[in-house]
Motif scaffolding. Structure first.
Motif, mmCIF file in Angstrom:
data_model
loop_
_atom_site.group_PDB
_atom_site.id
_atom_site.type_symbol
_atom_site.label_atom_id
_atom_site.label_comp_id
_atom_site.label_asym_id
_atom_site.label_seq_id
_atom_site.Cartn_x
_atom_site.Cartn_y
_atom_site.Cartn_z
ATOM 1 N N TRP A 214 0.941 -0.870 0.158
ATOM 2 C CA TRP A 214 0.217 0.102 -0.824
ATOM 3 C C TRP A 214 0.578 1.133 -0.702
ATOM 4 N N VAL A 215 1.869 1.081 0.274
ATOM 5 C CA VAL A 215 2.937 2.805 0.374
ATOM 6 C C VAL A 215 2.895 3.441 -0.197
ATOM 7 N N PRO A 216 2.893 4.760 -0.853
ATOM 8 C CA PRO A 216 2.668 5.062 -2.398
ATOM 9 C C PRO A 216 4.339 5.316 -2.619
ATOM 10 N N ARG A 217 4.378 6.460 -3.290
ATOM 11 C CA ARG A 217 5.797 6.305 -4.065
ATOM 12 C C ARG A 217 5.193 7.777 -5.494
ATOM 13 N N VAL A 218 5.983 8.751 -5.477
ATOM 14 C CA VAL A 218 5.491 9.903 -6.535
ATOM 15 C C VAL A 218 6.083 8.990 -8.020
ATOM 16 N N ILE B 69 0.892 9.797 -8.676
ATOM 17 C CA ILE B 69 1.453 8.446 -7.153
ATOM 18 C C ILE B 69 0.953 7.767 -8.003
ATOM 19 N N ILE B 70 2.030 6.581 -7.545
ATOM 20 C CA ILE B 70 1.562 5.166 -8.159
ATOM 21 C C ILE B 70 2.116 3.920 -6.350
ATOM 22 N N ILE B 71 0.723 3.273 -6.303
ATOM 23 C CA ILE B 71 0.651 2.397 -5.144
ATOM 24 C C ILE B 71 1.714 1.347 -5.452
ATOM 25 N N VAL B 72 2.383 1.079 -4.745
ATOM 26 C CA VAL B 72 4.087 0.317 -5.125
ATOM 27 C C VAL B 72 3.043 -1.271 -5.272
ATOM 28 N N LEU C 262 -4.707 8.474 -3.025
ATOM 29 C CA LEU C 262 -4.912 9.894 -2.152
ATOM 30 C C LEU C 262 -4.458 9.023 -0.512
ATOM 31 N N LEU C 263 -5.652 8.005 -0.776
ATOM 32 C CA LEU C 263 -5.541 7.269 1.148
ATOM 33 C C LEU C 263 -4.556 6.629 1.068
ATOM 34 N N SER C 264 -3.614 6.201 0.306
ATOM 35 C CA SER C 264 -2.186 5.664 0.681
ATOM 36 C C SER C 264 -0.782 6.662 1.096
ATOM 37 N N VAL C 265 -1.140 7.390 0.770
ATOM 38 C CA VAL C 265 -0.180 8.691 1.564
ATOM 39 C C VAL C 265 -1.017 8.510 2.649
ATOM 40 N N LEU C 266 -2.582 9.042 3.024
ATOM 41 C CA LEU C 266 -2.941 8.939 4.511
ATOM 42 C C LEU C 266 -2.100 8.080 5.371
ATOM 43 N N PHE C 267 -2.025 6.802 4.828
ATOM 44 C CA PHE C 267 -1.845 5.644 5.444
ATOM 45 C C PHE C 267 0.215 5.753 5.458
ATOM 46 N N HIS D 294 15.655 -8.761 -1.757
ATOM 47 C CA HIS D 294 14.783 -9.209 -1.353
ATOM 48 C C HIS D 294 13.343 -8.476 -2.159
ATOM 49 N N PRO D 295 12.015 -9.006 -1.400
ATOM 50 C CA PRO D 295 11.093 -8.196 -1.084
ATOM 51 C C PRO D 295 10.460 -6.780 -1.407
ATOM 52 N N LEU D 296 12.086 -5.858 -0.692
ATOM 53 C CA LEU D 296 11.741 -4.513 -0.587
ATOM 54 C C LEU D 296 12.246 -3.412 -1.861
ATOM 55 N N SER D 297 13.320 -4.381 -2.711
ATOM 56 C CA SER D 297 13.387 -3.796 -3.130
ATOM 57 C C SER D 297 12.276 -3.700 -4.953
ATOM 58 N N THR D 298 11.392 -4.707 -4.659
ATOM 59 C CA THR D 298 9.887 -4.300 -5.131
ATOM 60 C C THR D 298 9.619 -3.236 -4.979
ATOM 61 N N TYR D 299 9.943 -2.577 -3.634
ATOM 62 C CA TYR D 299 8.529 -0.877 -3.179
ATOM 63 C C TYR D 299 10.015 -0.152 -3.682
#
Length: 207
Positions: free
Chosen positions: A45-49, A60-63, A79-84, A201-206
């Motif tokens: 659910w983490v967002p990135r620009v 804004i993209i949700i990864v 926008l919800l993902s940014v709030l989260f 590891h999976p973090l690299s996809t984020y």
């Protein structure tokens, strides 16, 4: 006979010092990413620009939505993902700040200001004319930009931070910002996370 003195270990430093909290928070995020090996993307659910962008609705993209191996986050509003993200960081950092002895109210207020400024400028400088490279002009239908690339946004953010701290508040940061703007702590946490990203590891996809 000489009296031996036994040095006592101050275990309270484990929850009272920024260095340790940088490690704990970094490890928390790392372990939350590990289920991605099994297709469970807890941080999807983490967002990135999305830099460079021209259309604000696609800025804004949700990864998790960018991953082909999961459809769990397709319906989530950016926008919800940014709030989260804000609430997630606020909860963890406020708990740590409280245990380190900082004012919870001041920290929450200061962090909120810092988050809005940081994410806001990150989004602003993701605009194509601020960072697009010449090879992207045709796709974006533009003819010029400041060609620093997406990574150049970090330079913009650094310059803005230097301007605010050395020009706007050249004497002293307001108390509310001084409590919430724990820049050294945030940098230490980022270093821990960068270390976790060295091995695939999976973090690299984020990223």
């Amino acid at each position: 006979m000489a009296t031996q003195t036994t040095a006592k270990i101050d275990w309270s430093s484990l929850w009272k010092r920024e260095d340790w909290w940088a490690l704990w928070i970094g490890l928390l995020i790392f372990f939350l990413s590990l289920p991605g090996y099994y297709g469970i993307y807890l941080l999807g659910w983490v967002p990135r620009v999305s830099a460079p962008w021209l259309n604000p609705s696609k800025s804004i993209i949700i990864v998790g939505q960018a991953l082909t191996m999961t459809k769990a986050y397709l319906g989530l509003n950016p926008l919800l993902s940014v709030l989260f993200l804000y609430l997630f960081l606020l909860a963890i950092l406020t708990l740590a700040a409280r245990l380190m002895g900082h004012s919870v109210r001041r920290f929450m207020a200061g962090f909120t200001i810092m988050f809005i400024l940081t994410f806001g400028f990150w989004w602003l400088f993701g605009y194509a004319y601020f960072n697009a490279t010449p090879d992207q002009y045709a796709k974006l239908h533009i003819t010029w930009s400041i060609p620093v690339g997406a990574d150049g946004i970090l330079i913009y953010l650094l310059l803005v931070g230097l301007f605010i701290s050395n020009v706007v508040f050249y004497r002293k940061l307001p108390a509310v910002l001084e409590t919430g703007a724990r820049t050294e702590w945030y940098i230490k946490t980022a270093i821990v996370l960068l270390g976790a990203l060295v091995a695939p590891h999976p973090l690299s996809t984020y990223h």
